[in-house]
Motif scaffolding. Structure first.
Motif, PDB file in Angstrom:
ATOM      1  N   SER A   1     -24.709  37.675 123.716  1.00  0.00           N
ATOM      2  CA  SER A   1     -24.275  36.425 123.104  1.00  0.00           C
ATOM      3  C   SER A   1     -22.819  36.577 122.674  1.00  0.00           C
ATOM      4  O   SER A   1     -22.459  37.552 122.004  1.00  0.00           O
ATOM      5  CB  SER A   1     -25.154  36.084 121.900  1.00  0.00           C
ATOM      6  OG  SER A   1     -24.602  35.025 121.154  1.00  0.00           O
ATOM      7  N   VAL A   2     -21.989  35.609 123.070  1.00  0.00           N
ATOM      8  CA  VAL A   2     -20.586  35.567 122.664  1.00  0.00           C
ATOM      9  C   VAL A   2     -20.404  34.313 121.817  1.00  0.00           C
ATOM     10  O   VAL A   2     -20.536  33.189 122.310  1.00  0.00           O
ATOM     11  CB  VAL A   2     -19.644  35.534 123.882  1.00  0.00           C
ATOM     12  CG1 VAL A   2     -18.188  35.602 123.426  1.00  0.00           C
ATOM     13  CG2 VAL A   2     -19.964  36.671 124.835  1.00  0.00           C
TER      14      VAL A   2
ATOM     15  N   ARG B   1     -17.390  27.810 120.245  1.00  0.00           N
ATOM     16  CA  ARG B   1     -18.069  27.721 121.539  1.00  0.00           C
ATOM     17  C   ARG B   1     -18.973  28.935 121.706  1.00  0.00           C
ATOM     18  O   ARG B   1     -18.656  30.035 121.265  1.00  0.00           O
ATOM     19  CB  ARG B   1     -17.058  27.638 122.678  1.00  0.00           C
ATOM     20  CG  ARG B   1     -17.678  27.619 124.067  1.00  0.00           C
ATOM     21  CD  ARG B   1     -16.678  27.256 125.143  1.00  0.00           C
ATOM     22  NE  ARG B   1     -16.280  25.854 125.018  1.00  0.00           N
ATOM     23  CZ  ARG B   1     -15.416  25.266 125.848  1.00  0.00           C
ATOM     24  NH1 ARG B   1     -14.856  25.957 126.834  1.00  0.00           N
ATOM     25  NH2 ARG B   1     -15.105  23.994 125.678  1.00  0.00           N
ATOM     26  N   LEU B   2     -20.103  28.718 122.370  1.00  0.00           N
ATOM     27  CA  LEU B   2     -21.132  29.751 122.506  1.00  0.00           C
ATOM     28  C   LEU B   2     -21.417  29.988 123.982  1.00  0.00           C
ATOM     29  O   LEU B   2     -21.541  29.041 124.756  1.00  0.00           O
ATOM     30  CB  LEU B   2     -22.405  29.313 121.785  1.00  0.00           C
ATOM     31  CG  LEU B   2     -23.646  30.211 121.924  1.00  0.00           C
ATOM     32  CD1 LEU B   2     -23.428  31.534 121.203  1.00  0.00           C
ATOM     33  CD2 LEU B   2     -24.868  29.490 121.376  1.00  0.00           C
ATOM     34  N   GLU B   3     -21.538  31.265 124.363  1.00  0.00           N
ATOM     35  CA  GLU B   3     -21.940  31.632 125.717  1.00  0.00           C
ATOM     36  C   GLU B   3     -22.946  32.770 125.646  1.00  0.00           C
ATOM     37  O   GLU B   3     -22.796  33.683 124.820  1.00  0.00           O
ATOM     38  CB  GLU B   3     -20.741  32.075 126.566  1.00  0.00           C
ATOM     39  CG  GLU B   3     -19.739  30.984 126.876  1.00  0.00           C
ATOM     40  CD  GLU B   3     -18.595  31.486 127.731  1.00  0.00           C
ATOM     41  OE1 GLU B   3     -18.621  32.674 128.134  1.00  0.00           O
ATOM     42  OE2 GLU B   3     -17.669  30.695 128.006  1.00  0.00           O
ATOM     43  N   THR B   4     -23.974  32.704 126.484  1.00  0.00           N
ATOM     44  CA  THR B   4     -24.924  33.814 126.604  1.00  0.00           C
ATOM     45  C   THR B   4     -25.016  34.216 128.073  1.00  0.00           C
ATOM     46  O   THR B   4     -24.922  33.364 128.965  1.00  0.00           O
ATOM     47  CB  THR B   4     -26.315  33.433 126.085  1.00  0.00           C
ATOM     48  OG1 THR B   4     -26.785  32.271 126.774  1.00  0.00           O
ATOM     49  CG2 THR B   4     -26.281  33.144 124.595  1.00  0.00           C
ATOM     50  N   ARG B   5     -25.207  35.505 128.300  1.00  0.00           N
ATOM     51  CA  ARG B   5     -25.300  36.045 129.655  1.00  0.00           C
ATOM     52  C   ARG B   5     -26.339  37.150 129.701  1.00  0.00           C
ATOM     53  O   ARG B   5     -26.622  37.799 128.691  1.00  0.00           O
ATOM     54  CB  ARG B   5     -23.948  36.589 130.135  1.00  0.00           C
ATOM     55  CG  ARG B   5     -22.873  35.525 130.302  1.00  0.00           C
ATOM     56  CD  ARG B   5     -21.547  36.167 130.697  1.00  0.00           C
ATOM     57  NE  ARG B   5     -20.492  35.180 130.823  1.00  0.00           N
ATOM     58  CZ  ARG B   5     -20.122  34.616 131.967  1.00  0.00           C
ATOM     59  NH1 ARG B   5     -20.752  34.947 133.087  1.00  0.00           N
ATOM     60  NH2 ARG B   5     -19.140  33.738 132.004  1.00  0.00           N
TER      61      ARG B   5
ATOM     62  N   ALA C   1     -28.726  23.843 125.864  1.00  0.00           N
ATOM     63  CA  ALA C   1     -29.977  24.473 125.446  1.00  0.00           C
ATOM     64  C   ALA C   1     -30.126  25.886 125.999  1.00  0.00           C
ATOM     65  O   ALA C   1     -30.603  26.790 125.302  1.00  0.00           O
ATOM     66  CB  ALA C   1     -31.160  23.605 125.883  1.00  0.00           C
ATOM     67  N   ASP C   2     -29.711  26.124 127.245  1.00  0.00           N
ATOM     68  CA  ASP C   2     -29.905  27.450 127.839  1.00  0.00           C
ATOM     69  C   ASP C   2     -28.961  28.499 127.263  1.00  0.00           C
ATOM     70  O   ASP C   2     -29.113  29.687 127.543  1.00  0.00           O
ATOM     71  CB  ASP C   2     -29.748  27.386 129.355  1.00  0.00           C
ATOM     72  CG  ASP C   2     -28.369  26.907 129.784  1.00  0.00           C
ATOM     73  OD1 ASP C   2     -27.668  26.301 128.964  1.00  0.00           O
ATOM     74  OD2 ASP C   2     -28.000  27.151 130.941  1.00  0.00           O
ATOM     75  N   GLN C   3     -27.963  28.071 126.448  1.00  0.00           N
ATOM     76  CA  GLN C   3     -27.061  29.024 125.809  1.00  0.00           C
ATOM     77  C   GLN C   3     -27.541  29.442 124.425  1.00  0.00           C
ATOM     78  O   GLN C   3     -26.925  30.304 123.794  1.00  0.00           O
ATOM     79  CB  GLN C   3     -25.668  28.409 125.689  1.00  0.00           C
ATOM     80  CG  GLN C   3     -25.025  28.054 127.007  1.00  0.00           C
ATOM     81  CD  GLN C   3     -24.752  29.277 127.864  1.00  0.00           C
ATOM     82  OE1 GLN C   3     -24.164  30.261 127.407  1.00  0.00           O
ATOM     83  NE2 GLN C   3     -25.189  29.235 129.110  1.00  0.00           N
TER      84      GLN C   3
END
Length: 807
Positions: free
Chosen positions: A596-597, A578-582, A528-530
């Motif tokens: 967002s990647v 796959r999803l990553e956020t920073r 959820a946090d991504q």
């Protein structure tokens, strides 16, 4: 400034849990059981099914004996392995006390499903409570160590209360400071109670309650320059002196109780029902220093290191390990606060997560005949996680105003400072919430169908799951930058349709030889946090969120005999979307940004081999090895938005990751263990391990054309931004000596273990690339270089002394 700390916390959150898990808790499998395991000899020509059980021999041999480095098995994520208590998913924090309560642990390797649990791509660890009572129902144990804590104690008891009632009680406590890393300590106690009642052999009800309060001082990674200057591989920048006493700024405080009900009953001669109802609910706090219109208090910030200051006095202070430079100067922070007429410029606050995670599982089992069994059921999950900041210590000040101080000097947004527009300019005292307050809500339902076919030689399993999930955010503060429903109230609900299909076919050539093949495909819901660019104070989700797809295959062969047990496996797994956020500070744009990647693709393929060889009645040899290739196979897309107004800084840029390796995943690993069970209850273990072809965690942003074209102006600079650093190979040598004293109905065991006998002080646990870019000006010329990689070193020689008594 408050926002740098918030962004730093989220940027580290992806890599830190795994390291924290490894460093905070270790399971020593020989501490309380040191007798030789007898091999039962049976008529092997009659029992083909016994060899069809897929024991995770490789995992059992490597989990504890490999070098103390980051280990993503098969290059997959830490959550690839499912942990289940009779069908209900659990976290790692409960495993130790479940073993104390008497639960049996079965590990299913790789893609192999467990009964009623399809699992994922990284195996299943299944815990179950046996119906029978233990032969030695009482345990008392003490242990001494020099890692994470000094003293630990365990007690466990179980018994029959009469009239069909049984009860088990266990407690695991640990306390003390780490003798190697300053500032690291543990004060924790886990208490557990299990009560079960059986009306008959067909109906059983049990209640499990686990209370795990803990307080742990943690260590932080740092740059190689800081390690070299101090001459300490275990340098920890998180602590400092206050009134002459050590105080850690990074302390994790948790209390996440678990309550679980389970009913097992037979509905007919062919069908049985098992229902699990339970969940976790509690608080997790992680303290961090914050600063407002002041210099960062973190001593290893690049601005304070000699490479940036160019100051000889600074270098001498670091070489002399002067704690006023190398550690947090708490007394100076308090002095600065007292000069500001009550309002803090430095403060210590908690990042709080209030979790409610509930599960309901109803599973039916129908035996159609002796060969075919159907397992089917429903799983419901409700997960609500509320996050906020809470003031812990104002360090001598009286209050701080709840505004976004990062914007005070901003020419455009300096009139939009309120973190909580509905309570403007609120003065925050110790214990108050401030900064942000939001909740992430996940609701999920899944249907399961599993068909198991067993004949003397043939095994066939077919598993399928189909589900529906919804994820949303609810803001409890209205951020002035994002007024109304842009930050306050519920966001739109993101819908997902997860699914899973797994097929297994195995054939027993004899009672000693078995071949098995598995195919697997799934689509999993992202975390959820991504799914939000900035969940702290923004309801905006990422564009086009998708399920993470996995396709995998595995072929394994098992051979067993009177003198050995061998398992070989070849596997391949591809992960897509796959999803990553920073959240980070973008030096090229001079803005705090949300990134967002999306579309990350990974490929893992390789082989695993493990063998147990019984050399004689008293000698046993265990060997395990693996080789693989874990790489990125797709160039993901990177989107970067300004944190203050969501304007695009970078839109769907390509990150050239196809030649990068998965970080924290050794591509070569080997372990050997020699065990001797001597007469009169004494013996020893010797083990050696190796982990090679390791790489730091890569950052996609550094490999976009924007960064390489703007900052990689020379071949050397381009190489610095795009080359992935390889970590040195790691070796370990461990030894343990044990002695058991047997009495009429009891046993006293003393075990001493020494880890890392070679005392290799240059072994890196793991490392990750920085998102930051450093600007270097020389006259009119400007050049760029990436910030230093952050490292954590593995522990040196350490010991465990355990004295346990079973009766």
């Amino acid at each position: 400034m408050s926002r740098p700390v918030l962004l730093l916390l989220f940027s580290l959150a992806i890599g830190s849990p795994a390291a924290a898990q490894y460093l905070d808790d270790e399971y020593y499998p020989y501490a309380e059981r040191e007798e030789r395991r007898e091999l039962l000899a049976t008529d092997s020509t009659l029992f083909y099914r016994a060899i069809q059980s897929s024991v995770d021999l490789y995992g059992e041999l490597t989990d504890f004996n490999l070098p103390q480095v980051a280990m993503k098995r098969r290059g997959l994520g830490w959550d690839a392995e499912r942990i289940s208590l009779s069908g209900m998913e659990l976290s790692y924090r409960h495993l130790s006390v479940l073993r104390l309560l008497g639960a049996t642990e079965t590990r299913y390797a790789g893609l192999v499903p467990a009964p009623g649990i399809p699992g994922g791509s990284g195996g299943v660890r299944l815990f179950e409570f046996p119906v029978e009572e233990p032969m030695q129902p009482f345990l008392a144990s003490v242990r001494f160590t020099d890692r994470n804590y000094l003293l630990g104690a365990k007690v466990a008891a179980s018994g029959d209360l009469g009239r069909g009632w049984t009860a088990s009680l266990a407690m695991d406590a640990r306390t003390g400071r780490d003798l190697h890393v300053q500032g690291v300590f543990t004060n924790a106690m886990t208490a557990a109670l299990r009560v079960a009642h059986a009306w008959s052999s067909d109906h059983r009800l049990s209640l499990l309650c686990i209370l795990p309060p803990s307080t742990r001082g943690t260590r932080l990674s740092s740059s190689e320059e800081a390690f070299s200057l101090t001459g300490d591989r275990f340098y920890n920048p998180a602590w400092g002196y206050q009134d002459g006493r050590i105080r850690n700024s990074r302390v994790r405080r948790e209390f996440l109780p678990l309550l679980a009900f389970r009913y097992e009953g037979r509905l007919s001669a062919q069908t049985s029902l098992a229902v699990n109802l339970g969940g976790e609910a509690g608080l997790s706090r992680y303290s961090m220093l914050d600063w407002y219109d002041a210099r960062t208090p973190m001593p290893d910030n690049y601005r304070y290191l000699p490479s940036h200051t160019g100051d000889l006095e600074t270098e001498r202070a670091w070489l002399a390990a002067d704690p006023r430079y190398t550690q947090i100067n708490w007394d100076e922070l308090i002095r600065c606060n007292r000069m500001r007429n009550g309002e803090a410029v430095y403060a210590l606050d908690d990042r709080v997560e209030r979790t409610t995670d509930l599960h309901l599982d109803a599973a039916f089992t129908t035996a159609l005949d002796r060969a075919l069994t159907l397992r089917y059921g429903l799983t419901l999950r409700y997960d609500r996680s509320r996050s906020y900041r809470q003031m812990r210590d104002l360090l001598g000040a009286r209050y701080v105003t709840d505004i976004d101080r990062y914007l005070i000097d901003d020419d455009t947004y300096s009139n939009l400072l309120q973190n909580d527009l509905r309570h403007p300019d609120r003065e925050i005292r110790e214990g108050d919430r401030f900064g942000y307050d939001y909740a992430l809500l996940t609701r999920e339902a899944r249907l399961l169908l599993q068909a198991d076919y067993r004949s003397d030689r043939l095994r066939a399993d077919l598993c399928a799951e189909l589900g529906s999930a919804g994820i949303s955010r609810r803001g409890y503060y209205e951020k002035e930058l994002f007024p109304g429903d842009l930050s306050y109230g519920p966001s739109r609900t993101l819908r997902f349709s997860p699914w899973l299909v797994k097929a297994l076919v195995g054939w027993s050539f004899s009672a000693r030889s078995y071949l098995e093949g598995i195919l697997f495909a799934s689509a999993d819901v992202p975390r959820a946090d991504q799914l939000f660019y900035q969940p702290l104070y923004n309801n905006r989700p990422v564009e086009l969120p998708r399920c993470e797809r996995t396709y995998a295959a595995e072929l394994s062969w098992r051979r067993t005999g009177a003198q050995f047990d061998l398992r070989l496996a070849a596997y391949a797994a591809a992960v897509y979307d796959r999803l990553e956020t920073r959240r980070y500070y973008d030096d090229l744009a001079s803005l705090y940004c949300d990134m967002s990647v999306s579309g990350i693709g990974l490929l893992s393929c390789g082989v695993e081999a493990a063998a147990e060889i019984r050399l004689s009645y008293r000698w046993q040899l265990a060997l395990a090895a693996s080789a693989g290739r874990f790489t990125y196979i797709r160039d993901p897309e990177v989107t970067v938005l300004s944190d203050v107004d969501n304007t695009a800084v970078l839109t769907r840029a390509t990150a050239r990751m196809a030649d990068c390796h998965v970080g924290g995943a050794p591509q070569l690993a080997a372990v050997s263990e020699l065990t001797y069970f001597g007469p009169r209850g004494w013996g020893f273990h010797l083990s050696a391990g190796y982990a090679g072809l390791r790489y730091v965690e890569p950052m996609p942003l550094r490999r976009t054309d924007r960064v390489t074209a703007q900052a990689g102006l020379t071949p050397e600079a381009f190489e610095a931004f795009t080359r992935q650093e390889r970590l040195s190979d790691a070796f370990t040598l461990d030894a343990s000596l044990f002695k058991s004293f047997y009495f009429d109905r009891s046993r006293l065991t003393v075990a001493l273990m020494l880890r890392n006998l070679t005392d290799a002080s240059d072994t890196l646990y793991n490392g990750y690339e920085s998102l930051r870019v450093r600007r270097i000006s020389a006259g009119d010329a400007t050049s760029w270089t990436p910030h230093a990689t952050r490292y954590t070193y593995a522990y040196p020689r350490s010991f465990y002394l355990t004295i346990s008594y079973r009766f």
